[in-house]
Design an enzyme around this catalytic site. Structure first.
Site, PDB file in Angstrom:
ATOM      1  N   VAL A 103      -1.227   1.318  10.271  1.00 22.47           N
ATOM      2  CA  VAL A 103      -1.197   0.980  11.671  1.00 22.47           C
ATOM      3  C   VAL A 103       0.225   1.475  12.597  1.00 22.47           C
ATOM      4  CG1 VAL A 103      -0.015  -1.319  11.507  1.00 22.47           C
ATOM      5  CG2 VAL A 103      -1.970  -0.956  13.189  1.00 22.47           C
ATOM      6  N   THR A 119       5.900   1.432   9.952  1.00 25.21           N
ATOM      7  CA  THR A 119       7.227   2.043   9.638  1.00 25.21           C
ATOM      8  C   THR A 119       7.721   2.737  10.611  1.00 25.21           C
ATOM      9  OG1 THR A 119       6.133   2.591   7.423  1.00 25.21           O
ATOM     10  CG2 THR A 119       8.147   3.854   8.218  1.00 25.21           C
ATOM     11  N   LYS A 132      12.321  -2.471   2.876  1.00 33.59           N
ATOM     12  CA  LYS A 132      11.009  -2.167   2.660  1.00 33.59           C
ATOM     13  C   LYS A 132      10.456  -3.442   1.427  1.00 33.59           C
ATOM     14  CE  LYS A 132       6.581  -0.530   2.802  1.00 33.59           C
ATOM     15  NZ  LYS A 132       5.759  -0.851   3.950  1.00 33.59           N
ATOM     16  N   THR A 137       4.139   1.337  -2.285  1.00 38.90           N
ATOM     17  CA  THR A 137       3.477   1.945  -3.094  1.00 38.90           C
ATOM     18  C   THR A 137       3.438   3.321  -2.805  1.00 38.90           C
ATOM     19  OG1 THR A 137       1.554   1.499  -2.148  1.00 38.90           O
ATOM     20  CG2 THR A 137       2.247  -0.205  -3.651  1.00 38.90           C
ATOM     21  N   ASP A 156       9.015   5.138   3.171  1.00 36.14           N
ATOM     22  CA  ASP A 156       9.409   4.300   4.467  1.00 36.14           C
ATOM     23  C   ASP A 156      10.764   4.330   4.844  1.00 36.14           C
ATOM     24  OD1 ASP A 156       6.209   4.141   4.583  1.00 36.14           O
ATOM     25  OD2 ASP A 156       6.414   2.263   4.417  1.00 36.14           O
TER      26      ASP A 156
END
Length: 191
Positions: free
Chosen positions: A14, A17, A38, A42, A50
């Site tokens: 969405v 990040t 974070k 994964t 990220d």
């Protein structure tokens, strides 16, 4: 002691990040010391992908804490929910390890922006969801939403879940990612 703000979203992909990086940059421009964290990453190896995006948006290099793994205590190679990624690698995710990393960062920075993985209800371990973690730690939340199909429903459900659990929602950030389907924007009656 710095303020911890949890950043989650209505869904995966969405734009959490990007929103986290932009908010960190804004706080830096206001003269605050800020670090992004974070919770779990994964789908990558070593440094969380990220965090690389956060640092690029912030206009800074990787920090000492990034290189030490404090800004992302759990990194898993397989791209799936945290609890499944941990299971695939025969590892266990412990909330206390994440909490310890966050506390160490909060001792050094004015703000710690803690980005979750996936949406609010994704299990981060076998026993708990991200929403459970936010509630347990009494973190205020920034909820990231988008204009993709279904986002109104997901946003309202997420806000209702937060209200029910007494979680303080500081703001709802609308992220223009992903972009709208151009056919729907230009010719909404075509479908």
């Amino acid at each position: 002691m710095g303020k911890v703000i949890f950043i989650s979203g209505i869904d995966t992909d969405v734009g959490k990040t990007i929103a986290t990086g932009i908010y960190a940059k804004k706080l830096m421009e206001q003269g605050c010391s800020v670090i992004t964290q974070k919770m779990i990453q994964t789908g990558c190896k070593n440094i969380a992908d990220d965090l690389l995006v956060h640092r690029k948006i912030q206009g800074i290099d990787l920090t000492e804490e990034d290189l030490q793994g404090k800004t992302c205590p759990y990194v898993f190679e397989y791209p799936c929910s945290p609890h499944l990624a941990a299971k695939r690698e025969s590892r266990k995710i412990e909330a206390k390890i994440i909490e310890k990393s966050t506390a160490l960062l909060a001792e050094k920075y004015d703000y710690v922006l803690l980005e979750g993985a996936g949406g609010l209800m994704v299990p981060y371990c076998e026993e708990a969801t991200t929403l459970d973690y936010i509630q347990l730690n009494n973190y205020p939340l920034i909820l990231v939403t988008s204009g993709k199909l279904g986002s109104i429903n997901h946003t309202l459900l997420s806000l209702e879940a937060c209200r029910t659990r007494g979680i303080s929602v500081l703001s709802v950030m609308y992220n223009g990612y992903p972009e709208y389907d151009l056919l729907l924007v230009k010719k909404p009656n075509a479908i």
